[in-house]
Design an enzyme around this catalytic site. Structure first.
Site, PDB file in Angstrom:
ATOM      1  N   ARG A   1      -0.305   4.517   0.221  1.00  0.00           N
ATOM      2  CA  ARG A   1      -1.171   5.578   0.677  1.00  0.00           C
ATOM      3  C   ARG A   1      -0.566   6.069   1.918  1.00  0.00           C
ATOM      4  O   ARG A   1       0.041   5.352   2.966  1.00  0.00           O
ATOM      5  CB  ARG A   1      -2.514   5.079   0.723  1.00  0.00           C
ATOM      6  CG  ARG A   1      -3.332   4.759  -0.556  1.00  0.00           C
ATOM      7  CD  ARG A   1      -4.812   4.355  -0.363  1.00  0.00           C
ATOM      8  NE  ARG A   1      -4.749   3.055   0.424  1.00  0.00           N
ATOM      9  CZ  ARG A   1      -5.682   2.432   0.661  1.00  0.00           C
ATOM     10  NH1 ARG A   1      -6.882   2.903   0.597  1.00  0.00           N
ATOM     11  NH2 ARG A   1      -5.820   1.182   1.196  1.00  0.00           N
TER      12      ARG A   1
ATOM     13  N   ASP B   1       0.770  -1.090   0.167  1.00  0.00           N
ATOM     14  CA  ASP B   1      -0.036   0.243   0.016  1.00  0.00           C
ATOM     15  C   ASP B   1       0.851   1.317   0.039  1.00  0.00           C
ATOM     16  O   ASP B   1       1.820   1.414   0.864  1.00  0.00           O
ATOM     17  CB  ASP B   1      -0.874  -0.062   1.357  1.00  0.00           C
ATOM     18  CG  ASP B   1      -2.052   0.970   1.000  1.00  0.00           C
ATOM     19  OD1 ASP B   1      -1.973   2.053   0.508  1.00  0.00           O
ATOM     20  OD2 ASP B   1      -3.194   0.532   1.674  1.00  0.00           O
TER      21      ASP B   1
END
Length: 374
Positions: A295, A293
């Site tokens: 983010r 991920d």
């Protein structure tokens, strides 16, 4: 005697402006010069590397060009790596670069050396620009490219770019926008944060800001949110959340420009193609050079603060969102699950999120309450 003035309030503002300009140069397939003192690194993304550009970069390389690859891609090339690395390019051979950076069946064909701080800045630059995280780099002395038209950017500006986007986050506009099933809704638009577009807060039913506010951090998903893709549960999560808030005490949905877990829509489609060939969602991203991920959510916490929210009930299945919001200084009083429909097309995706990233998704219970498909 003339007085020299700058339009920028501080050197940090100038750094951020240079980095922002360079992002779009890089995305358009042009090289940028990353500088630190007298040192420079001419960097170009693999996606934009064509024969003429490779030839022009080779003229400065003197055999010192290298391909920078993140740890995820090196693992897919057969190495046990947790850090990015560099592969020497005695010549900038486009077919070899494409193989090492992009091909599924590729294996490493040369020693991999540690990368420098300038190299790491170049890879971070590719991530910010939402391009393939692979860079052809040529070390140069910065004065060699003066007057060449190549845009230069300080390495410090790249390293501090994401923090600057949070620091400079601004509420630009807000207006009532009645929604189907949530007529009392307001949209507040922020400039800054992750991605390359604005961020949006959807405020439903004017929630009580003195109490813990129901909040969902929702990363944009063009395919699921807008077109109803069956490959994910994003559209269901978004619509179910808004409906739940409208039927109860209200809440806030932060709609964040983080398509494809922060990889961008183009890389998301590349991953989708790999998934159609049998890879799961996380393995497909790793083939492309991305970790689980990409983010960050510190800017989402800043959005909440600017809206007057300090305590939340977080509507999420993702434990990382809970940790990130807490670490950013927002009190998470409680967290609640947000579930969509289980479909034949998304069951593997949901199981992968549970098993690979620790999401709170009981796939078996979800299957038991899902109506049979005709």
């Amino acid at each position: 005697m003339p007085v020299h003035r700058t339009l920028f309030a501080s050197p940090a503002d100038l750094d951020e402006a240079q980095a922002a300009r360079a992002v779009f140069e890089f995305r358009d397939g042009r090289p940028v010069l990353i500088i630190d003192g007298a040192e420079g690194l001419l960097a170009a993304g693999v996606e934009g590397l064509e024969a003429e550009l490779a030839m022009n970069m080779a003229a400065f390389a003197d055999g010192r060009a290298r391909l920078l690859l993140p740890a995820a891609r090196l693992r897919r090339l057969g190495l046990d790596r947790t850090a990015s690395g560099a592969v020497a390019l005695p010549t900038i051979d486009l077919s070899r670069v494409e193989m090492l950076a992009l091909k599924i069946e590729a294996r490493i064909d040369a020693p991999v050396s540690p990368i420098s701080d300038l190299d790491e800045a170049a890879l971070e630059f590719a991530r910010i620009a939402l391009t393939c995280p692979a860079v052809v780099a040529v070390p140069v002395e910065r004065h060699f490219l003066e007057g060449s038209g190549v845009l230069s950017v300080p390495a410090r500006a790249i390293k501090g770019y994401r923090q600057a986007q949070v620091r400079n986050l601004k509420l630009i506009s807000r207006a009532p926008v009645p929604l189907e099933g949530a007529r009392n809704a307001e949209f507040a638009v922020f400039r800054g944060g992750e991605g390359l577009r604005d961020q949006v807060a959807i405020i439903v039913n004017a929630p009580d800001l003195s109490a813990p506010v129901p909040v969902r951090l929702h990363s944009a998903c063009l395919t699921g949110d807008l077109f109803g893709s069956l490959k994910c549960d994003c559209g269901d999560q978004l619509r179910n959340t808004v409906a739940h808030m409208a039927e109860n005490e209200g809440g806030i949905v932060l709609y964040l420009d983080q398509e494809g877990r922060g990889n961008g829509i183009a890389n998301k489609m590349k991953a989708y193609k790999l998934q159609s060939q049998g890879w799961d969602t996380y393995d497909a991203d790793e083939v492309l050079g991305f970790d689980l991920d990409q983010r960050r959510f510190d800017f989402a916490a800043e959005m909440l603060r600017q809206l007057g929210v300090t305590r939340v009930r977080l509507l999420t299945n993702n434990p990382e969102k809970i940790r990130a919001v807490q670490q950013a200084g927002i009190e998470v009083v409680a967290n609640e699950r947000v579930l969509g429909r289980l479909m034949p097309e998304n069951v593997r995706y949901l199981a992968s999120k549970r098993d690979r990233a620790g999401h709170f998704i009981d796939v078996e219970a979800l299957a038991a309450r899902t109506p049979a498909q005709d």
